[in-house]
Design a protein around this motif. Structure first.
Motif: not given
Length: 281
Positions: A141-143, A189-190, A197, A200, A206
């Protein structure tokens, strides 16, 4: 292509043959069946969610977004785009944009995990919620994970012999499609997904990751257009045309992703961005 146009390294292209028969039928039938199954499953969950909570229901825009994502996938995997992609590198790049950037954003905005949490029986919803909070799910879930898999892998694909090796067999095409789709979904999603998440980061972080994706995409496209270090065995006009599709198509997709991030952002207490969805139905 066999059109007499030299490749990037100057040699002449061989003539390609096209395979028909049952393989061509399967290439059409399998995507249609897969997209139909996904649409049917999503609509079934929507029906269950509305039955469980008639007042709250389910946002029809989420349903429209998910179905739009499936239509974009179908457009990429079926003729005429798929046929064009098999014989022209520009077609491959257009297919890549649809599968790896546009379809994932629409699918993610459909919030399938949130829908599942609302529609599944309580024990299954709790197990899904526990998985979303688990250690293995947090890096996904991390960018940075989505950035490396979606944008970072492009350098490996197009500037090494990997692309020609992977696309030499039909199975390689499908593996490449699966990679583009999953990596694109993870990144969308991320960055802007409405689904839960826990790992996140905040909106400023982000935006930084999204800016990195834009910069890398633009740099790779410019290198490809100039023919620097490109290892794709395709004629020069095709490579340059594909680079233009990557440059402009990537910009539009990333602007849409930024718009989705702004649209789904909800300021929390103390000015801290909050994008939390309840993990219990």
């Amino acid at each position: 292509m066999g059109d007499g146009t030299p490749y990037m390294d100057g040699h002449m292209p061989p003539m390609h043959t096209h395979h028909g028969g049952s393989g061509g039928v399967l290439e059409i039938l399998l995507p249609v069946l897969a997209m139909s199954a996904c649409a049917g499953g999503y609509l079934l969950l929507v029906r269950r969610a509305r039955r469980r909570n008639p007042v709250r229901g389910w946002n029809p825009w989420r349903t429209a977004g998910f179905c739009a994502g499936l239509l974009l996938l179908a457009a990429a995997l079926l003729p005429p785009v798929a046929t064009f992609a098999h014989r022209d590198f520009r077609g491959h790049m257009a297919q890549h944009m649809l599968i790896g950037m546009y379809a994932p954003l629409a699918l993610v905005l459909g919030a399938p995990m949130t829908l599942a949490l609302r529609a599944l029986p309580a024990p299954r919803a709790r197990r899904l919620s526990a998985f979303l909070h688990s250690g293995p799910a947090r890096p996904l879930a991390h960018p940075v994970t989505g950035l490396l898999l979606s944008t970072g892998s492009l350098a490996l694909l197009y500037f090494t012999p990997l692309y020609d090796a992977v696309t030499a067999r039909p199975a390689g095409h499908w593996l490449l499609h699966a990679h583009f789709l999953l990596a694109g979904c993870l990144f969308a999603h991320a960055v802007a997904g409405p689904d839960p998440a826990p790992a996140r980061p905040g909106v400023p972080a982000r935006l930084v990751f999204l800016g990195c994706a834009i910069a890398v995409h633009a740099s790779l496209a410019q290198l490809m257009y100039g023919g620097f270090l490109v290892a794709v065995d395709a004629p020069v006009p095709q490579v340059q045309g594909a680079a233009e599709i990557m440059y402009y198509g990537g910009d539009i997709a990333e602007l849409l992703l930024a718009a989705a991030l702004v649209a789904t952002w909800r300021p929390g207490r103390g000015g801290v961005a909050s994008n939390v969805v309840r993990l219990t139905p």
